[in-house]
Design a protein around this motif. Structure first.
Motif, PDB file in Angstrom:
ATOM      1  N   PHE A  60       0.820  -1.209   0.000  1.00  0.00           N
ATOM      2  CA  PHE A  60       0.000   0.000   0.000  1.00  0.00           C
ATOM      3  C   PHE A  60       0.856   1.264   0.000  1.00  0.00           C
ATOM      4  N   ALA A  64       1.456   4.136  -2.991  1.00  0.00           N
ATOM      5  CA  ALA A  64       1.274   5.569  -2.777  1.00  0.00           C
ATOM      6  C   ALA A  64       2.548   6.337  -3.152  1.00  0.00           C
ATOM      7  N   VAL A 152      -5.908   4.302  -3.980  1.00  0.00           N
ATOM      8  CA  VAL A 152      -4.820   4.634  -3.049  1.00  0.00           C
ATOM      9  C   VAL A 152      -4.451   6.097  -3.256  1.00  0.00           C
ATOM     10  N   GLU A 156      -1.202   8.708   1.614  1.00  0.00           N
ATOM     11  CA  GLU A 156      -0.893   7.509   2.408  1.00  0.00           C
ATOM     12  C   GLU A 156       0.596   7.337   2.581  1.00  0.00           C
TER      13      GLU A 156
END
Length: 162
Positions: A60, A64, A152, A156
């Motif tokens: 993740f 980002a 996303v 983040e």
């Protein structure tokens, strides 16, 4: 059978008897086989979805960060989904022959002992259909994961920076 005495012959099975039997099997079990086929496809989708979801969630922050560096969603998706695509295709190519061997062992080991045994017979087209069904199910999962990659946000990467 012409050289045997009539007392030694229990029954004579003709081609029309086999046709009646196959028609009866299709009528009584055809719907169940469709259900098993769709259940298998749904199960495959769920398993592959969970595995692909893990890949996206574990990366993740990296996703980002690549967005911050200017990569587009399609390029990022190809980075992460291409590896799972290769794994799924290789997995399908390995598992289909394995399933064939397993089914033959099950049929020969268990069903052969039953009265009225029918041999397992699968056309080569069945394997092609299995592969493309699996590939089609994976395409659905890949599309869902591409949507997840698109969601996303760049923030983040900055939130969780160490």
């Amino acid at each position: 059978l012409t050289g045997l005495p009539d007392d030694d012959v229990a029954t004579v099975i003709t081609a029309s008897d086999y046709t009646k039997l196959s028609t009866q099997l299709m009528v009584s079990m055809g719907g169940m086989m469709n259900l098993i086929k769709w259940f298998g496809a749904l199960f495959f989708i769920i398993v592959v979805y969970v595995l692909c979801k893990q890949v996206i969630e574990r990366n993740f922050q990296s996703i980002a960060m690549t967005k911050i560096l200017g990569f587009r969603n399609g390029e990022i998706g190809m980075l992460y989904i291409a590896s799972t695509t290769i794994a799924v295709i290789v997995g399908l190519l390995i598992s289909i022959p394995f399933i064939d061997v397993a089914m033959k062992l099950i049929v020969n080991g268990y069903l052969y002992t039953m009265t009225g045994y029918l041999p397992l017979s699968m056309s080569p087209m069945t394997y092609v259909v299995m592969f493309f069904t699996g590939l089609g199910c994976y395409i659905v999962v890949a599309f869902l994961q591409m949507r997840k990659v698109a969601r996303v946000s760049k923030s983040e990467a900055l939130k969780n920076a160490e």
